[in-house]
Design a protein around this motif. Structure first.
Motif, PDB file in Angstrom:
ATOM      1  N   ARG B 684      -7.080  32.304  -2.515  1.00  8.30           N
ATOM      2  CA  ARG B 684      -6.437  31.453  -3.637  1.00  8.30           C
ATOM      3  C   ARG B 684      -6.002  30.074  -3.307  1.00  8.30           C
ATOM      4  O   ARG B 684      -6.163  28.935  -4.084  1.00  8.30           O
ATOM      5  CB  ARG B 684      -5.349  32.369  -4.440  1.00  8.30           C
ATOM      6  N   THR B 685      -5.402  30.100  -2.084  1.00  8.28           N
ATOM      7  CA  THR B 685      -4.644  28.922  -1.551  1.00  8.28           C
ATOM      8  C   THR B 685      -5.760  27.818  -1.289  1.00  8.28           C
ATOM      9  O   THR B 685      -5.642  26.801  -2.049  1.00  8.28           O
ATOM     10  CB  THR B 685      -3.967  28.901  -0.171  1.00  8.28           C
ATOM     11  N   MET B 687      -8.409  27.507  -2.801  1.00  9.06           N
ATOM     12  CA  MET B 687      -9.151  27.699  -4.251  1.00  9.06           C
ATOM     13  C   MET B 687      -8.355  26.666  -5.143  1.00  9.06           C
ATOM     14  O   MET B 687      -8.802  25.804  -6.015  1.00  9.06           O
ATOM     15  CB  MET B 687      -9.431  28.828  -4.619  1.00  9.06           C
ATOM     16  N   THR B 688      -6.855  26.791  -4.856  1.00  9.76           N
ATOM     17  CA  THR B 688      -6.030  25.923  -5.671  1.00  9.76           C
ATOM     18  C   THR B 688      -6.321  24.445  -5.428  1.00  9.76           C
ATOM     19  O   THR B 688      -6.326  23.811  -6.271  1.00  9.76           O
ATOM     20  CB  THR B 688      -4.515  26.450  -5.145  1.00  9.76           C
ATOM     21  N   SER B 689      -6.455  24.064  -4.259  1.00 14.19           N
ATOM     22  CA  SER B 689      -6.617  22.596  -3.811  1.00 14.19           C
ATOM     23  C   SER B 689      -8.044  22.179  -4.493  1.00 14.19           C
ATOM     24  O   SER B 689      -7.847  21.237  -5.103  1.00 14.19           O
ATOM     25  CB  SER B 689      -6.725  22.510  -2.319  1.00 14.19           C
ATOM     26  N   ARG B 691      -9.675  23.568  -7.018  1.00 11.93           N
ATOM     27  CA  ARG B 691      -9.438  23.143  -8.554  1.00 11.93           C
ATOM     28  C   ARG B 691      -8.649  22.014  -8.842  1.00 11.93           C
ATOM     29  O   ARG B 691      -9.221  21.218  -9.716  1.00 11.93           O
ATOM     30  CB  ARG B 691      -9.067  24.524  -9.135  1.00 11.93           C
ATOM     31  N   ALA B 692      -7.712  21.882  -8.372  1.00 11.74           N
ATOM     32  CA  ALA B 692      -6.730  20.710  -8.609  1.00 11.74           C
ATOM     33  C   ALA B 692      -7.379  19.414  -8.476  1.00 11.74           C
ATOM     34  O   ALA B 692      -7.595  18.569  -9.209  1.00 11.74           O
ATOM     35  CB  ALA B 692      -5.336  20.876  -7.935  1.00 11.74           C
ATOM     36  N   PHE B 693      -8.154  19.255  -7.469  1.00 10.75           N
ATOM     37  CA  PHE B 693      -8.601  18.064  -6.861  1.00 10.75           C
ATOM     38  C   PHE B 693      -9.879  17.797  -7.620  1.00 10.75           C
ATOM     39  O   PHE B 693     -10.248  16.454  -8.120  1.00 10.75           O
ATOM     40  CB  PHE B 693      -8.943  17.591  -5.550  1.00 10.75           C
ATOM     41  N   GLU B 695     -10.432  18.668 -10.871  1.00  6.38           N
ATOM     42  CA  GLU B 695      -9.916  18.108 -12.143  1.00  6.38           C
ATOM     43  C   GLU B 695      -9.592  16.822 -12.132  1.00  6.38           C
ATOM     44  O   GLU B 695      -9.968  16.074 -12.987  1.00  6.38           O
ATOM     45  CB  GLU B 695      -8.679  19.206 -12.481  1.00  6.38           C
ATOM     46  N   ILE B 696      -8.944  16.680 -10.819  1.00  8.82           N
ATOM     47  CA  ILE B 696      -8.222  15.358 -11.021  1.00  8.82           C
ATOM     48  C   ILE B 696      -9.395  14.275 -10.839  1.00  8.82           C
ATOM     49  O   ILE B 696      -9.355  13.328 -11.351  1.00  8.82           O
ATOM     50  CB  ILE B 696      -7.418  15.005  -9.610  1.00  8.82           C
ATOM     51  N   GLU B 699     -11.049  13.818 -14.151  1.00 10.85           N
ATOM     52  CA  GLU B 699     -10.212  13.254 -15.431  1.00 10.85           C
ATOM     53  C   GLU B 699     -10.025  11.634 -15.106  1.00 10.85           C
ATOM     54  O   GLU B 699      -9.717  11.012 -16.166  1.00 10.85           O
ATOM     55  CB  GLU B 699      -9.117  13.913 -15.545  1.00 10.85           C
ATOM     56  N   TYR B 710     -10.295  12.655  -1.977  1.00 11.50           N
ATOM     57  CA  TYR B 710     -10.076  13.907  -2.690  1.00 11.50           C
ATOM     58  C   TYR B 710     -11.365  14.928  -2.211  1.00 11.50           C
ATOM     59  O   TYR B 710     -11.210  15.887  -2.348  1.00 11.50           O
ATOM     60  CB  TYR B 710      -9.792  13.607  -4.111  1.00 11.50           C
ATOM     61  N   ILE B 713     -11.011  16.361   0.688  1.00 16.38           N
ATOM     62  CA  ILE B 713     -10.048  17.588   0.722  1.00 16.38           C
ATOM     63  C   ILE B 713     -10.692  18.769   0.241  1.00 16.38           C
ATOM     64  O   ILE B 713     -10.792  19.691   0.841  1.00 16.38           O
ATOM     65  CB  ILE B 713      -8.865  17.242  -0.012  1.00 16.38           C
ATOM     66  N   GLU B 717     -11.547  22.320   2.167  1.00 12.55           N
ATOM     67  CA  GLU B 717     -11.027  23.509   1.730  1.00 12.55           C
ATOM     68  C   GLU B 717     -12.195  24.537   1.460  1.00 12.55           C
ATOM     69  O   GLU B 717     -11.995  25.725   1.687  1.00 12.55           O
ATOM     70  CB  GLU B 717     -10.146  23.293   0.418  1.00 12.55           C
TER      71      GLU B 717
END
Lengths: 146, 892
Positions: B684-685, B687-689, B691-693, B695-696, B699, B710, B713, B717
């Motif tokens: 999950r760790t 995957m969190t990065s 997903r967050a990046f 989305e960034i 958007e 990004y 990154i 990951e």
């Protein structure tokens, strides 16, 4: 390892010049998290929304940092080096100045008993990684406006 | 005028072809299933006549000519067994079927806790005891050839006797291989061979009786005349030695039960228990008919033939003397039949033992690491090893014949063999009537009896010029009179055979009983003991295996390789439908596994089948059911208060072991939960990065530099996730033992070079590496790619975690105490003592800094790899820095 940066958290101001409509005043948020990339992502999202973001990545000194900075809200990871997020939350709830501090807990261990434990300890919101950026933002806004 | 030798050879060949046809026809009939007459009690009875070898055919007359009526003892023993010990035979046959016994060695091994050690012991004993006997058969065939050769017109000096013996041996080997190893069916019966043996039994009976009738009515002129001749002959004067009579009768009775070939026809080839009822009167009748004319022939031979004529060949020389060529030919075929049937059955029995108890266990243990039971063609291997064993057994017999010179009297060799194999008797009888009989007792008794036999009878039989000197025979070894081989413990004056029999059986039985009483049988041994002793009450099977999650498919694969695809599939399908399931894969219940094990035991023997199933089923060989059964037994034994204490002690130990296992299981379950939670976190760790990046990126209007950053990154990951998954799979494969190793020859220096090169490209090259090339010139034979993987992990760890200002890693190679050591020592702060073992656990990153890369699986993988390579990797404390030692056995 790099203890200096933990003890003097750097405050980041938003890169986005226009503050968002929902948050009227700049709010201070402290992010306690040890994964550099996740810190970077959360900082970016919140800063762009007009938050003033401070970060801290050591579990042992996290409570001190909260007391020293007095943020308006807290984002707290569970698995931290030194001390777990649950212990930190328990200490914060036991302290008069932070017992009502809005706390969003983020964890990569999304099992049912993790959530139950966090709720028993008095978390305001509990989210499982990976999270949606929009949801984090909405939650944080809701937490400080309540 | 005698027959031309060529015709003799021709008739011989024609007879052999006839036997081939009989065997082939019977096999074919049996495989078509319409073989009612194969199960006839008559065939069974006649097949028992392998007891009557050339020794009986030719030798009995010689025996009578030399020692009078004493030859009767050889027939008396089996007769007494068939009539008086009928229930023992029935029990043996019942056990043989219930336990799918393949040989006498298998029966002993199975009875005493499926101990292969005992199987090997009995096999060796059988080989040593039978080899002279096979030599004897070869000798008799050769001798009978030579009689014709001598009587032939013009003689034929060109016939080389040992070449004849060799041809006979080769021919018999071929016949036996053809019909003895045609198939590997579960019940291990050889219809063709048995039928051929039955035909031979008829031939030898007719031949001997024809010669007898010829002698009585043709030579002597009637019954009254022959009776007079007998009264006048020295045979009627010789007095009877009661000790020798009793001893020899006992010996032949014991041999009847324990000779490998007798066990083969009595128990293994038995189709129906009820055949025994017929055999119990029919076989003694057969023996009676066989012995009827022995004395007349001997008397006539002594009267008519020149004094230097060999009495062992009277059966052949009398008809030749009267120029009865047809009768002589029949007599020759009778002798030939006696010899060949013995050799064929004995070599089938011995090859089964050698293959099941020696070849298979060695093969199995040599391939233990490779999951041997599910790879390779076991069936083919078993058949090949049996064929080779048949060849080897006959070769041994031939060599014995060749080197012993064939000089000894026929009967003498027979008795020595009998006494040797009779050593199995105490363990055999004890095993089926006495539940307290223990493996250690059987082993000690067998070894002791065998040793005494060898010392007092077998070795002295080579003569004074042989292994024992004349000096030793008369004065004992080192002048110790009480150790004289023929007068052990001062017991002089006895016949050598009776003397040897007395001491070997006494010491054997004594040791068997005493050691059984003082030793304590294992649960499996006790269960098997109860099964054997109470075979008539028990129909329940031994539940040998815990339901340890055996893979039905693996078992099927293994069973197919041993029993053949059709039979295995039928068995599995039947079992599945019994359980109400479709398809070929039944639940692997203890019942089913026990049944499968018995089926397999029919082909490869109990101990091997147990070991093979054990490799797949894994885990403990004793299930809870076993323990319960043993506990029941314990209950029954409460009255035996002397054993009570030991029993309880063992139960307590068992209970403690059970609770230990239980604890371990609980711990494993907790560890599994923790492991899953860890994996979840580690997945999950990153995957969190990501997903967050992502989305960034989607958007925002980001500048190019931020976009680039990004994306990097996300890429990083994703790589981390991939590596984690790779590591997890690698570890899982290693831990399950499914990993395939590819050993190759490569010097250690090359492996280290590769590892160093790989790490420098992984941006971990910031650390200086010091090596000593002259110590690294060591040739390795192992999976060097896996070894390099370990080295890479250790070097990468040092590069990542060594916090010295000028990080440096020393790689030292040394060889000590039979192992090769490769030490990796850095100049950092080292690892605190409390963490030195934890670091090898999964996800045990000390710093919790994911930034260091990897998921904390590296050292766990290293440990698994080294385990597979037969070496170790450990933390080496006290080196002023973090230090890891890799060891490999030097033999590599």
């Amino acid at each position: 390892m790099d203890q200096m940066s933990d003890q003097t958290p750097d405050l980041k101001t938003g890169g986005d010049p226009e503050p968002s409509a929902a948050v009227t005043l700049p709010r201070n948020v402290l992010v306690i998290e040890d994964e550099p990339n996740i810190i970077e992502a959360i900082s970016f999202i919140l800063s762009r929304d007009g938050w003033v973001v401070a970060t801290h990545s050591n579990g042992e000194t996290a409570v001190e940092a909260v007391l020293k900075l007095g943020p308006d809200a807290l984002i707290l990871d569970v698995m931290l080096p030194g001390r777990s997020g649950y212990d930190i939350l328990q200490d914060l709830r036991a302290n008069e100045t932070t017992k009502d501090l809005p706390v969003l807990m983020l964890t990569a261990r999304g099992q049912k008993n993790d959530r139950e434990l966090a709720e028993r300890l008095g978390v305001n919101k509990f989210m499982t990684k990976p999270f949606s950026n929009a949801e984090v933002l909405e939650t944080m806004r809701a937490l400080v406006e309540a | 005028m005698a027959l031309p030798f060529n015709i003799l050879v021709l008739v011989c060949l024609a007879y052999v072809v006839f036997l081939f046809l009989v065997a082939f026809g019977a096999d074919k009939r049996a495989s078509q299933g319409g073989s009612n007459w194969l199960g006839l009690p008559l065939i069974y009875t006649l097949s028992l006549s392998v007891y009557c070898t050339a020794w009986t055919f030719y030798g009995a007359v010689g025996y009578a000519a030399r020692s009078g009526l004493e030859y009767v003892t050889i027939y008396l023993g089996p007769t007494l067994v068939m009539i008086g010990w009928w229930w023992i035979l029935r029990k043996l046959v019942r056990i043989g079927r219930a336990q799918r016994v393949t040989s006498i060695a298998d029966l002993i091994s199975s009875r005493y806790g499926k101990s292969n050690g005992l199987g090997v012991l009995v096999t060796l004993l059988a080989v040593v005891g039978t080899t002279p006997y096979i030599a004897l058969q070869l000798q008799s065939v050769t001798l009978s050839f030579s009689v014709f050769a001598a009587a032939a017109p013009g003689g034929f000096d060109g016939v080389d006797l040992s070449a004849t013996a060799l041809w006979v041996a080769v021919g018999l080997a071929l016949f036996t291989i053809l019909f003895g190893t045609r198939n590997l069916d579960a019940n291990e019966r050889h219809h063709g061979v048995v039928t051929a043996i039955a035909v031979e039994a008829v031939v030898k009976l007719i031949a001997l009786m024809a010669v007898g009738i010829f002698v009585v009515w043709g030579v002597a002129g009637g019954t009254t005349e022959i009776a007079e001749m007998i009264t006048e002959s020295p045979i009627s004067n010789w007095n009877i030695n009661p000790g020798r009579w009793a001893g020899l009768t006992f010996l032949s009775a014991a041999a009847f039960l324990t000779l490998p070939r007798m066990f083969q026809v009595l128990v293994v080839e038995n189709v129906d228990e009820r055949q025994l009822a017929t055999a119990s009167w029919a076989f003694p009748t057969y023996l009676m008919l066989m012995s009827l004319f022995v004395v007349p022939i001997a008397v006539a031979g002594l009267n008519v033939l020149p004094p230097d004529a060999n009495p062992d060949l009277f059966v052949l020389t009398l008809p030749l003397h009267y120029n009865q060529q047809g009768l002589a030919m029949l007599s020759f075929l009778g002798g030939f039949s006696s010899a060949t049937s013995m050799v064929i059955v004995a070599s089938i029995a011995l090859s089964t033992m050698v293959s099941n108890h020696i070849v298979m266990p060695i093969w199995l243990s040599a391939r233990r690491d490779e999951g041997a039971t599910v790879s390779g063609d076991v069936r083919h291997l078993v058949l090949t090893s049996r064929r080779l064993s048949i060849g080897a057994v006959l070769l041994l017999g031939y060599l014995y014949y060749y080197f012993s010179g064939g000089g000894a009297e026929l009967a003498a060799i027979g008795l020595i063999s009998f006494a040797g194999v009779a050593q199995v008797l105490p363990a055999l009888l004890g095993g089926i009537v006495w539940r307290g009989a223990a493996r250690n007792g059987a082993a000690v008794g067998l070894i002791a009896g065998f040793a005494v036999w060898a010392y007092t009878l077998f070795l002295p039989s080579f003569g004074e010029a042989g292994i024992m000197s004349a000096q030793m025979l008369t004065n004992g070894p080192w002048g110790l009179e009480w150790l004289r081989p023929r007068a052990l413990f001062g017991l002089a004056g006895l016949d050598p055979v009776v003397h040897a029999l007395f001491w070997s059986m006494l010491i054997n039985t004594g040791a068997f009983i005493v050691v059984s009483l003082v030793s304590f049988p294992s649960p499996l041994e006790r269960l098997q003991g109860a099964q054997f002793v109470n075979v008539f009450e028990h129909s329940a099977s031994t539940k040998g295996w815990a339901h340890a999650g055996a893979e039905a498919e693996d078992l099927l694969i293994m069973a197919q390789r041993i029993m053949g695809a059709d039979e295995a599939q039928t068995l599995f399908q039947a079992q599945a439908s019994d359980q109400g399931k479709g398809g070929y894969l039944p639940d692997t219940t203890p019942d089913f596994i026990a049944r499968l094990e018995r089926e397999l035991a029919g082909s490869v023997g109990a101990a091997t089948a147990h070991a093979m199933v054990g490799q797949i089923v894994g885990g403990a060989s004793v299930s809870v059911e076993d323990l319960m059964a043993v506990a029941d037994e314990t209950q029954q034994m409460l009255e035996h208060s002397s054993q009570l204490e030991a029993q309880q002690k063992e139960l307590t130990t068992t209970a403690r072991r059970l609770s230990e296992v239980n604890e371990k299981l609980t711990q494993l379950s907790i560890q599994k939960d923790a492991f899953l939670s860890q994996i979840s976190h580690e997945l999950r760790t990153p995957m969190t990065s990501i997903r967050a990046f992502s989305e960034i990126l989607r958007e925002s209007d980001l500048d190019h530099a931020a976009q680039e950053k990004y994306a990097m990154i996300i890429h990083g990951e994703a790589v981390r996730l991939t590596r984690l998954l790779d590591d997890l799979l690698d570890l899982s494969v290693l831990e399950n033992g499914q990993v395939q190793l590819y050993p190759q020859h490569e010097p250690l220096s090359f492996v280290l070079d590769r590892a160093v090169a790989a790490t420098s490209s992984l941006s971990a090259g910031g650390i200086a590496i010091r090596r000593t090339p002259e110590t690294e010139a060591i040739g390795l034979y192992t999976d060097t790619d896996r070894l390099a993987q370990v080295f890479i992990n250790l070097i990468a760890n040092a590069a990542k975690y060594c916090e010295a200002p000028a990080p440096c890693l020393e790689i030292n190679v040394s060889q000590k105490l039979g192992e090769l050591r490769i030490d990796f020592v850095d100049n950092g702060g080292g690892i605190p003592p409390e963490s030195q073992t934890v670091i090898f656990e999964k996800f045990s990153r000390l710093s919790d800094q994911a930034a260091a890369g990897g998921a904390g699986l590296g050292l766990a993988i290293c440990r698994e790899i080294m385990d597979k390579l037969g070496g170790t990797v450990t933390y080496l404390p006290g080196q002023n820095g973090a230090a890891f030692r890799v060891t490999l056995p030097v033999a590599m």
